[in-house]
Design an enzyme around this catalytic site. Structure first.
Site, PDB file in Angstrom:
ATOM      1  N   LYS A 169       2.578  10.153  -1.051  1.00 46.74           N
ATOM      2  CA  LYS A 169       1.992  10.706   0.221  1.00 46.74           C
ATOM      3  C   LYS A 169       2.802  11.680   1.074  1.00 46.74           C
ATOM      4  CE  LYS A 169      -1.939   7.322   0.568  1.00 46.74           C
ATOM      5  NZ  LYS A 169      -2.668   6.585   1.282  1.00 46.74           N
ATOM      6  N   LEU A 170       3.692  12.343   0.611  1.00 44.71           N
ATOM      7  CA  LEU A 170       4.365  13.420   1.482  1.00 44.71           C
ATOM      8  C   LEU A 170       3.104  14.305   2.090  1.00 44.71           C
ATOM      9  CD1 LEU A 170       6.782  14.251   2.816  1.00 44.71           C
ATOM     10  CD2 LEU A 170       7.066  15.837   0.598  1.00 44.71           C
ATOM     11  N   ASP A 225       0.951  -1.257   0.090  1.00 45.39           N
ATOM     12  CA  ASP A 225      -0.048  -0.102   0.048  1.00 45.39           C
ATOM     13  C   ASP A 225       0.993   1.286  -0.076  1.00 45.39           C
ATOM     14  OD1 ASP A 225      -2.252  -1.608   0.376  1.00 45.39           O
ATOM     15  OD2 ASP A 225      -1.933  -1.684   2.396  1.00 45.39           O
ATOM     16  N   ASN A 250      -4.884 -10.328  -4.399  1.00 44.19           N
ATOM     17  CA  ASN A 250      -4.770  -9.599  -3.005  1.00 44.19           C
ATOM     18  C   ASN A 250      -4.454  -8.166  -3.141  1.00 44.19           C
ATOM     19  OD1 ASN A 250      -2.300 -10.575  -4.023  1.00 44.19           O
ATOM     20  ND2 ASN A 250      -1.390 -11.494  -2.368  1.00 44.19           N
ATOM     21  N   LYS A 286       2.334   2.014  -5.141  1.00 44.11           N
ATOM     22  CA  LYS A 286       3.061   1.491  -6.375  1.00 44.11           C
ATOM     23  C   LYS A 286       2.332   1.892  -7.583  1.00 44.11           C
ATOM     24  CE  LYS A 286       3.207  -2.497  -4.617  1.00 44.11           C
ATOM     25  NZ  LYS A 286       2.900  -2.194  -3.224  1.00 44.11           N
ATOM     26  N   GLN A 316       2.220  -6.115  -3.280  1.00 40.98           N
ATOM     27  CA  GLN A 316       2.684  -6.254  -1.948  1.00 40.98           C
ATOM     28  C   GLN A 316       3.941  -5.658  -1.746  1.00 40.98           C
ATOM     29  OE1 GLN A 316       1.542  -9.590  -3.633  1.00 40.98           O
ATOM     30  NE2 GLN A 316      -0.171  -8.569  -2.944  1.00 40.98           N
ATOM     31  N   GLY A 341      -4.235  -4.211  -4.543  1.00 37.70           N
ATOM     32  CA  GLY A 341      -5.210  -3.144  -4.969  1.00 37.70           C
ATOM     33  C   GLY A 341      -4.220  -1.938  -5.278  1.00 37.70           C
ATOM     34  N   HIS A 342      -4.286  -1.842  -6.736  1.00 41.14           N
ATOM     35  CA  HIS A 342      -3.623  -0.647  -7.273  1.00 41.14           C
ATOM     36  C   HIS A 342      -4.529   0.473  -7.664  1.00 41.14           C
ATOM     37  CE1 HIS A 342       0.042  -3.845  -7.925  1.00 41.14           C
ATOM     38  NE2 HIS A 342      -0.162  -3.469  -6.668  1.00 41.14           N
ATOM     39  N   THR A 391       3.199 -12.604   2.292  1.00 39.00           N
ATOM     40  CA  THR A 391       2.270 -13.059   1.528  1.00 39.00           C
ATOM     41  C   THR A 391       3.006 -14.395   0.942  1.00 39.00           C
ATOM     42  OG1 THR A 391       0.924 -12.880  -0.323  1.00 39.00           O
ATOM     43  CG2 THR A 391       3.030 -11.608  -0.431  1.00 39.00           C
ATOM     44  N   GLY A 413      -0.184  13.627  -4.048  1.00 42.47           N
ATOM     45  CA  GLY A 413      -1.523  13.695  -3.874  1.00 42.47           C
ATOM     46  C   GLY A 413      -1.886  12.460  -4.741  1.00 42.47           C
TER      47      GLY A 413
HETATM   48  P1  IMP Z   1      -2.308 -12.987   1.588  1.00 42.72           P
HETATM   49  O1  IMP Z   1      -1.331 -12.410   0.640  1.00 42.72           O
HETATM   50  O2  IMP Z   1      -3.645 -12.640   1.244  1.00 42.72           O
HETATM   51  O3  IMP Z   1      -2.242 -14.253   1.889  1.00 42.72           O
HETATM   52  O4  IMP Z   1      -2.151 -12.137   2.878  1.00 42.72           O
HETATM   53  C1  IMP Z   1      -0.999 -12.243   3.726  1.00 42.72           C
HETATM   54  C2  IMP Z   1      -0.410 -11.077   4.219  1.00 42.72           C
HETATM   55  O5  IMP Z   1      -0.299  -9.937   3.072  1.00 42.72           O
HETATM   56  C3  IMP Z   1      -1.645 -10.367   5.176  1.00 42.72           C
HETATM   57  O6  IMP Z   1      -0.999  -9.504   6.284  1.00 42.72           O
HETATM   58  C4  IMP Z   1      -2.264  -9.287   4.069  1.00 42.72           C
HETATM   59  O7  IMP Z   1      -3.034  -8.266   4.685  1.00 42.72           O
HETATM   60  C5  IMP Z   1      -1.080  -8.760   3.515  1.00 42.72           C
HETATM   61  N1  IMP Z   1      -1.053  -8.308   2.113  1.00 42.72           N
HETATM   62  C6  IMP Z   1      -1.443  -9.088   1.006  1.00 42.72           C
HETATM   63  N2  IMP Z   1      -1.592  -8.167  -0.101  1.00 42.72           N
HETATM   64  C7  IMP Z   1      -1.650  -6.994   0.099  1.00 42.72           C
HETATM   65  C8  IMP Z   1      -1.394  -5.634  -0.386  1.00 42.72           C
HETATM   66  O8  IMP Z   1      -1.581  -5.684  -1.495  1.00 42.72           O
HETATM   67  N3  IMP Z   1      -1.168  -4.864   0.363  1.00 42.72           N
HETATM   68  C9  IMP Z   1      -0.882  -4.815   1.752  1.00 42.72           C
HETATM   69  N4  IMP Z   1      -1.123  -6.003   2.405  1.00 42.72           N
HETATM   70  C10 IMP Z   1      -1.226  -7.013   1.782  1.00 42.72           C
END
Ligand code: IMP
Length: 424
Positions: free
Chosen positions: A328-329, A8, A33, A11, A220, A35-36, A235, A412
């Site tokens: 995010k400064l 987060d 997993n 990127k 990630q 979210g961009h 992850t 921003g």
């Molecule tokens: P998983 O990737 O769903 O197996 O989650 C494993 C860990 O990675 C957890 O703590 C999730 O919150 C974290 N995680 C997975 N994807 C992201 C992401 O895109 N941003 C932030 N944390 C993530």
């Protein structure tokens, strides 16, 4: 592009920006997993699987072999983009070697988390871990298997025997019906995904051989890396720069620049150690509030904390970063002073590097340097001279602590809301 903290970092917004000069963007690990978020002309795009270069129509998007793909999510994402005028069907190549996330992966992810109780990892429950586990156990089903109905059925039938035994006997759940799954995936999914499947490795190498710029996009981040993160709170893939080689099918010498994306402070979602975490403080609340620190994906509140230079120095090493892009400064504009963790104190001993033993990390107390806040709104800054005074001092202090230049600074969410400080 690699995340240097716990994800987060933003990127997506810099991948989008750098895609302008690239002809290809390759996602190399993770799945939905991620979210961009990209904001272009006031329009926000939340991407999960499709590379963040997609909003530029000159960019070929590649989903590499290192990614785990839920094809239903992929198709929904593509359809959603088409509805908003971004048609990526003709410029997306999906690796046939990428593994599929199937319904039992998601179900088992949620069940395992529940089984772990208070020790749960806080996964996104998207089936990421179980899909990578199957890949390593060599019972995974790959994208290319969708193209051969006999193989698909055969593999699925074999794997479902074991999955259903676990679902019914261990977790007391209903079994998954083989015929239903086969019909759905071969009937509805394969005809639409099939045309996207290609020889991604050679597509990437042909672009490189033609002198084109290829951007490799990690999801990630470094401290969620399966090998280098805060295991087991990680992850199941390798977001570090080295993962780009295996996940895209290139060698280390093909990479000429490694941009590490870092937020001007730190957040983490899910469980696990976090030395600079601000728990129950007004400062933490302000960060979450101003930074809209809720997951794009699961909506979960992110845990906030001060910038940790010890972690970043380690991220520089793990990824051989050539530079840092700071995001995010502007979130810190409202703070009267800002802190940076420059070292840890572990049971009375000062350490300047990340302890390899996680018990030490759990006991690490941050040693902070406090800098004055800048008290100005940076969100309109686009020129170097507009990022001046104490805000610039903060950026320079971070660069000095981290040991590599800070090149781009995000102020921003908009595509144009950044300052280019130049490299070196
Ligand atoms: P998983 O990737 O769903 O197996 O989650 C494993 C860990 O990675 C957890 O703590 C999730 O919150 C974290 N995680 C997975 N994807 C992201 C992401 O895109 N941003 C932030 N944390 C993530």
């Amino acid at each position: 592009m690699v995340g240097t903290q716990w994800g987060d970092e933003g990127k997506g917004r810099f991948t989008d920006l750098l895609s302008k000069g690239s002809s290809m963007v390759v996602r190399y690990q993770g799945g939905h997993n991620a979210g961009h978020t990209i904001v272009v002309n006031g329009q926000s795009y939340a991407l999960q699987l499709i590379p963040s270069g997609v909003v530029w129509d000159h960019v070929t998007c590649v989903i590499g072999n290192g990614v785990v793909i839920d094809p239903l999510v992929l198709l929904a994402e593509l359809d959603g983009l088409v509805a908003r005028g971004v048609d990526a069907f003709d410029r997306l190549v999906v690796s046939g070697n990428a593994h599929l996330i199937l319904p039992y992966h998601q179900q088992l992810d949620a069940l395992t988390e529940r089984h772990l109780g208070k020790n749960k990892l806080g996964t996104t429950k998207r089936g990421i871990g179980p899909a990578y586990a199957d890949k390593a156990q060599r019972v995974g089903i790959r994208v290319q298997d969708l193209l051969d109905s006999r193989i698909f059925k055969e593999k699925l039938s074999l794997v479902l025997k074991e999955k259903n035994a676990v679902l019914t006997r261990v977790y007391n759940r209903l079994p998954i019906d083989l015929d239903d799954l086969v019909e759905r995936y071969l009937g509805e999914v394969a005809p639409r995904v099939g045309p996207l499947v290609g020889d991604s490795v050679n597509v990437v190498h042909d672009a490189l051989a033609g002198g084109q710029e290829v951007l490799l996009e990690g999801a990630q981040a470094t401290f969620l890396d399966l090998d280098h993160g805060t295991y087991p709170f990680v992850t199941s893939s390798n977001p570090v720069a080295g993962g780009a080689c295996t996940g895209a099918g290139i060698g280390p010498r093909d990479i000429s620049r490694v941009v590490g994306v870092a937020k001007a402070y730190v957040t983490r979602v899910g469980a696990g150690p976090f030395p600079t975490e601000l728990t129950g403080t007004d400062e933490g609340e302000l960060m979450v509030d101003r930074g809209h620190e809720f997951g794009t994906n699961t909506g979960r509140r992110r845990r906030p904390g001060w910038f940790d230079a010890v972690m970043l120095r380690h991220a520089v090493r793990l990824n051989s970063l050539s530079e840092v892009a700071l995001t995010k400064l502007d979130v810190l504009d409202a703070f009267s002073s800002v802190k940076v963790c420059v070292a840890y104190e572990v049971r009375g001993r000062r350490v300047d590097h990340l302890p390899y033993h996680q018990s030490d990390l759990h006991d690490a107390v941050p040693v902070y340097e406090e800098l004055p806040g800048w008290g100005t709104d940076l969100t309109d800054a686009t020129e170097v001279h507009q990022l001046a005074g104490r805000a610039r001092d903060y950026v320079d202090f971070l660069a000095e602590q981290v040991g590599v230049p800070i090149h781009l600074v995000g102020v921003g969410p908009g595509r144009e809301q950044y300052v280019d400080l130049g490299v070196g």
